[in-house]
Design a protein around this motif. Structure first.
Motif, PDB file in Angstrom:
ATOM      1  N   UNK A  53       0.840  -1.209   0.000  1.00 52.24           N
ATOM      2  CA  UNK A  53       0.000   0.000   0.000  1.00 52.24           C
ATOM      3  C   UNK A  53       0.872   1.254   0.000  1.00 52.24           C
ATOM      4  N   UNK A  54       1.926   1.252   0.825  1.00 53.94           N
ATOM      5  CA  UNK A  54       2.842   2.401   0.861  1.00 53.94           C
ATOM      6  C   UNK A  54       3.494   2.592  -0.504  1.00 53.94           C
ATOM      7  N   UNK A  55       3.949   1.499  -1.120  1.00 56.22           N
ATOM      8  CA  UNK A  55       4.603   1.579  -2.425  1.00 56.22           C
ATOM      9  C   UNK A  55       3.638   2.121  -3.478  1.00 56.22           C
ATOM     10  N   UNK A  56       2.430   1.599  -3.490  1.00 50.64           N
ATOM     11  CA  UNK A  56       1.456   2.046  -4.486  1.00 50.64           C
ATOM     12  C   UNK A  56       1.145   3.534  -4.308  1.00 50.64           C
ATOM     13  N   UNK A  57       1.023   3.982  -3.060  1.00 53.36           N
ATOM     14  CA  UNK A  57       0.695   5.376  -2.790  1.00 53.36           C
ATOM     15  C   UNK A  57       1.864   6.307  -3.082  1.00 53.36           C
ATOM     16  N   UNK A  58       3.062   5.897  -2.708  1.00 57.21           N
ATOM     17  CA  UNK A  58       4.214   6.794  -2.816  1.00 57.21           C
ATOM     18  C   UNK A  58       4.920   6.740  -4.161  1.00 57.21           C
ATOM     19  N   UNK A  59       4.822   5.617  -4.876  1.00 58.13           N
ATOM     20  CA  UNK A  59       5.586   5.466  -6.113  1.00 58.13           C
ATOM     21  C   UNK A  59       4.690   5.230  -7.327  1.00 58.13           C
ATOM     22  N   UNK A  60       3.891   4.199  -7.282  1.00 57.75           N
ATOM     23  CA  UNK A  60       3.126   3.803  -8.468  1.00 57.75           C
ATOM     24  C   UNK A  60       2.040   4.821  -8.842  1.00 57.75           C
ATOM     25  N   UNK A  61       1.328   5.352  -7.869  1.00 56.55           N
ATOM     26  CA  UNK A  61       0.267   6.313  -8.168  1.00 56.55           C
ATOM     27  C   UNK A  61       0.819   7.591  -8.808  1.00 56.55           C
ATOM     28  N   UNK A  62       1.844   8.223  -8.233  1.00 52.02           N
ATOM     29  CA  UNK A  62       2.410   9.411  -8.903  1.00 52.02           C
ATOM     30  C   UNK A  62       2.972   9.099 -10.293  1.00 52.02           C
ATOM     31  N   UNK A  63       3.600   7.930 -10.431  1.00 48.29           N
ATOM     32  CA  UNK A  63       4.127   7.540 -11.740  1.00 48.29           C
ATOM     33  C   UNK A  63       2.997   7.388 -12.755  1.00 48.29           C
ATOM     34  N   UNK A  64       1.914   6.767 -12.337  1.00 40.43           N
ATOM     35  CA  UNK A  64       0.761   6.616 -13.219  1.00 40.43           C
ATOM     36  C   UNK A  64       0.140   7.953 -13.597  1.00 40.43           C
TER      37      UNK A  64
END
Length: 84
Positions: A53-64
């Motif tokens: 969840x932390x990874x998706x929020x901090x990295x994947x979501x902004x990248x997307x």
């Protein structure tokens, strides 16, 4: 030396907070594939879900979001070309 129960709770809370910070830092620093393989490495299900969840929020979501913005800008330029 005898410690009162409130000091034990404070130490436990500090330890949990420090562990949470380590998990968060590792989630942000990990590569995409390694984050999702943490469950197979012996990490508990709850902890691995938190790291994901932390990874998706901090990295994947902004990248997307950046990818979507880039695609929208590219599409806008191709649909509405600048007039000379």
């Amino acid at each position: 030396q005898h410690l009162d129960p409130s000091s034990k709770m404070t130490a436990a809370a500090a330890s949990a907070s420090a562990a949470g910070k380590v998990l968060q830092r590792r989630a942000i620093q990990c590569s995409f594939s390694s984050v999702f393989h943490l469950r197979n490495s012996g990490m508990g299900r709850k902890e691995s879900e938190k790291v994901e969840k932390i990874f998706m929020t901090a990295v994947a979501l902004p990248l997307g979001l950046m990818g979507f913005a880039g695609a929208a800008a590219w599409g806008y330029r191709n649909i509405f070309p600048a007039k000379k």
